[in-house]
Design a protein around this motif. Structure first.
Motif, PDB file in Angstrom:
ATOM      1  N   GLU A 184       0.947  -1.134  -0.015  1.00 17.87           N
ATOM      2  CA  GLU A 184       0.141   0.003   0.208  1.00 17.87           C
ATOM      3  C   GLU A 184       0.870   1.276   0.120  1.00 17.87           C
ATOM      4  OE1 GLU A 184       0.720  -1.463   2.661  1.00 17.87           O
ATOM      5  OE2 GLU A 184       1.429   0.101   4.153  1.00 17.87           O
ATOM      6  N   GLU A 185       0.111   2.480  -0.630  1.00 19.83           N
ATOM      7  CA  GLU A 185       1.237   3.668  -0.604  1.00 19.83           C
ATOM      8  C   GLU A 185       0.892   4.491   0.633  1.00 19.83           C
ATOM      9  OE1 GLU A 185       0.744   5.160  -4.668  1.00 19.83           O
ATOM     10  OE2 GLU A 185       0.817   7.338  -3.446  1.00 19.83           O
ATOM     11  N   GLU A 186      -0.567   4.520   1.014  1.00 22.11           N
ATOM     12  CA  GLU A 186      -0.768   5.472   2.256  1.00 22.11           C
ATOM     13  C   GLU A 186      -1.538   4.262   3.277  1.00 22.11           C
ATOM     14  OE1 GLU A 186      -0.165   8.348   2.901  1.00 22.11           O
ATOM     15  OE2 GLU A 186       0.913   8.867   1.076  1.00 22.11           O
ATOM     16  N   LEU A 187      -1.689   4.736   4.230  1.00 21.73           N
ATOM     17  CA  LEU A 187      -2.351   4.081   5.336  1.00 21.73           C
ATOM     18  C   LEU A 187      -3.881   3.904   5.159  1.00 21.73           C
ATOM     19  CD1 LEU A 187      -0.792   5.630   8.641  1.00 21.73           C
ATOM     20  CD2 LEU A 187      -0.284   3.479   7.358  1.00 21.73           C
ATOM     21  N   LYS A 188      -4.703   4.772   4.446  1.00 21.02           N
ATOM     22  CA  LYS A 188      -6.057   4.681   3.970  1.00 21.02           C
ATOM     23  C   LYS A 188      -6.154   5.028   2.667  1.00 21.02           C
ATOM     24  CE  LYS A 188      -8.467   7.220   7.010  1.00 21.02           C
ATOM     25  NZ  LYS A 188      -8.791   8.117   8.210  1.00 21.02           N
ATOM     26  N   PRO A 189      -7.326   4.123   2.290  1.00 24.44           N
ATOM     27  CA  PRO A 189      -7.382   4.544   0.549  1.00 24.44           C
ATOM     28  C   PRO A 189      -7.830   5.875   0.339  1.00 24.44           C
ATOM     29  CG  PRO A 189      -9.186   3.303   1.546  1.00 24.44           C
ATOM     30  CD  PRO A 189      -8.163   3.301   2.478  1.00 24.44           C
TER      31      PRO A 189
ATOM     32  N   LEU B   5      -6.581   8.630   1.457  1.00 24.93           N
ATOM     33  CA  LEU B   5      -5.612   9.405   1.347  1.00 24.93           C
ATOM     34  C   LEU B   5      -4.836   9.362   0.047  1.00 24.93           C
ATOM     35  CD1 LEU B   5      -3.779   8.743   4.850  1.00 24.93           C
ATOM     36  CD2 LEU B   5      -5.094  10.836   4.071  1.00 24.93           C
TER      37      LEU B   5
END
Lengths: 68, 449
Positions: free
Chosen positions: A52-57, A59
């Protein structure tokens, strides 16, 4: 990255881009919610691959300029 | 497939640490941007997220988070602690709170994604021990505000199993439901599972007739922490008994090792360090200390270097005999740091005491530990134990002596023991209150989870 995982990553990325585009094409709350849930599940599959790139989609959608 | 997710469960330590650092940096930036709490904590230390670039920076510079930090801005007028909340309150889909026997209960918000990850934590544990889709789970639980078994329910759905609710009825009706529905897995606190078995005896029901394959517990030290308790549960129900180590405000952080060596920190969602609870110094592998956890899964009310007050003995497992490379908490949670007392120079751990008492004939599983000061104003402990139904009252004093001697033989110090008649101590549906602190306020540390 392992080739099969790389291929999987690319497929998930394509699916998410299509969902993001679909999100901009509807104001129907029921459909918007279903699409966001679908994006969440795909982000979750990247989490399982440690990609994943960020902790939440949301973001990532913000970064891509997708309006909610 | 042996693992629910072999990519994470067998990831080499070096790669785990690389990913942890990346996620820690993202989490710090996220918490700093979205919560007043972490902006304040960082500013008090003269830090910004840009100052945290290595794991050493994280361990040495980032301040700890405590329960008091999370409750600081709670008020009766607001649903959540305003300064600890990272999400907009209208995106919070589940509200929990701890029971809070002293002071404010801790309010715990979860977003949709938080609940998905929290549920998934359990699935790692289910899969590891052989639970599969379409197994039937019976929840001996009343569905109040206790996060633990709600998150288990989310995990049950995630795996594709059947959830059977034991809510809204008493223990006798639950026993009848277990008899007629014959689930595969019993979910309960370990103490309550012992109580169900006790009630079965009174009703003339054999718990093995439920046809259960597994007991999976949480909420208090269970089959992993107390081997004698495991033997009892497995013998009563004819099951394999496991537990998950969770922290309500953090997550279901560590499912059972399938070889029952302890619990494994789920490193796909959490990072931990272990510290000396008095000095805050980092402890080495194999040492016992306080578990400090960072969650990448609980993002509504972020917890970074959260002091859990749980005492653990931690090991890197490259790899554990079960094949996992995740940190192993050997024996799971050994005690609460508030309630580890030193009596005549010896640390007394709750789980060690329970394990000893459970092996003595004539002693029932119902135990209380009372912390107090002795005549020299030093920490001391009185242990109250209910006698088994079969023990005549004239044998109580003999049992007191046996227990005291057994404890002395194992841990090196003789404690005061009082044997009580059967049914003297309360029974609990959720976690049993076993530790009572009678010491003066200034000697106590507030505990609640």
């Amino acid at each position: 990255m392992d080739e099969s995982v790389n291929e999987l990553y690319e497929l998930i990325k394509i699916a998410r881009e299509k969902i993001w585009k679909a999100l901009t094409k509807t104001d129907i709350p029921a459909v918007k919610k279903a699409l966001k849930d679908a994006d969440l599940m795909l982000h979750w599959s990247l989490w399982h691959l440690a990609l994943e790139e960020e902790l939440k989609p949301e973001l990532e959608r913000e970064k891509a300029g997708i309006s909610e | 497939m042996r693992f629910w997710n072999p990519i994470w469960e067998t990831m080499p330590r070096k790669k785990l640490d690389e990913i942890h650092l990346k996620r820690i940096k993202k989490l710090i930036r996220y918490a700093y941007t979205h919560t007043q709490l972490y902006r304040r904590k960082f500013r008090e230390c003269g830090l910004t997220p840009d100052d945290i670039n290595t794991m050493d920076d994280f361990v040495k510079k980032v301040p700890f988070t405590t329960k008091e930090d999370l409750t600081y801005s709670q008020s009766p007028e607001q649903m959540f602690a305003v300064d600890a909340l990272a999400e907009k309150s209208d995106t919070i889909i589940h509200y929990f709170q701890t029971s809070g026997t002293t002071g404010l209960p801790l309010k715990i918000p979860f977003s949709h994604y938080d609940t998905i990850k929290y549920g998934e934590d359990w699935v790692y544990g289910f899969w590891a021990v052989g639970i599969r889709p379409r197994f039937r789970f019976y929840f001996a639980f009343s569905w109040g505000m206790y996060a633990g078994f709600w998150s288990c329910y989310w995990g049950v759905r995630r795996l594709g199993c059947t959830a059977i609710s034991g809510g809204g009825v008493g223990t006798e009706d639950r026993i009848k439901q277990l008899q007629s529905l014959k689930p595969d897995v019993l979910v309960a606190t370990p103490t309550y599972a012992v109580y169900i078995a006790e009630m079965c005896r009174k009703m003339g029901v054999d718990p093995k007739s439920f046809g259960l394959k597994f007991f999976y517990g949480a909420g208090e030290p269970g089959p992993t922490a107390i081997p004698k308790l495991r033997e009892e549960l497995e013998s009563y129900y004819g099951v394999k008994a496991y537990e998950l180590y969770g922290v309500a405000e953090v997550g279901a952080i560590a499912p059972a090792c399938p070889l029952q060596l302890g619990t494994h920190l789920n490193e796909s969602n959490y990072h931990c360090i272990v510290i000396d609870p008095e000095t805050g110094e980092l402890l080495s592998e194999g040492e016992r200390g306080e578990n400090v956890v960072t969650s990448f899964a609980q993002l509504s009310q972020p917890v970074i270097k959260y002091r859990t007050k749980d005492i653990v003995e931690w090991h890197y497992s490259d790899a554990c005999e079960c094949g996992r490379t995740w940190v192993l908490y050997k024996g799971s949670v050994l005690a609460r740091s508030d309630y580890v007392v030193k009596v005549r120079g010896v640390n007394i751990y709750q789980t060690a005491i329970e394990n000893i008492i459970r092996s003595i004939p004539g002693a029932s599983p119902y135990i209380e530990m009372h912390l107090r000061l002795d005549e020299r104003k030093l920490d001391d402990m009185l242990i109250k134990v209910e006698a088994d139904q079969s023990l005549p009252s004239e044998m109580y004093s003999d049992l007191e002596n046996k227990i005291a001697e057994a404890i002395r033989g194992v841990i090196g110090v003789r404690l005061a023991v009082e044997v009580l008649p059967p049914n003297s101590l309360p029974r609990y549906e959720l976690k049993a209150k076993k530790i009572f602190d009678h010491r003066p306020k200034e000697r106590r540390m507030l505990l609640e989870r």
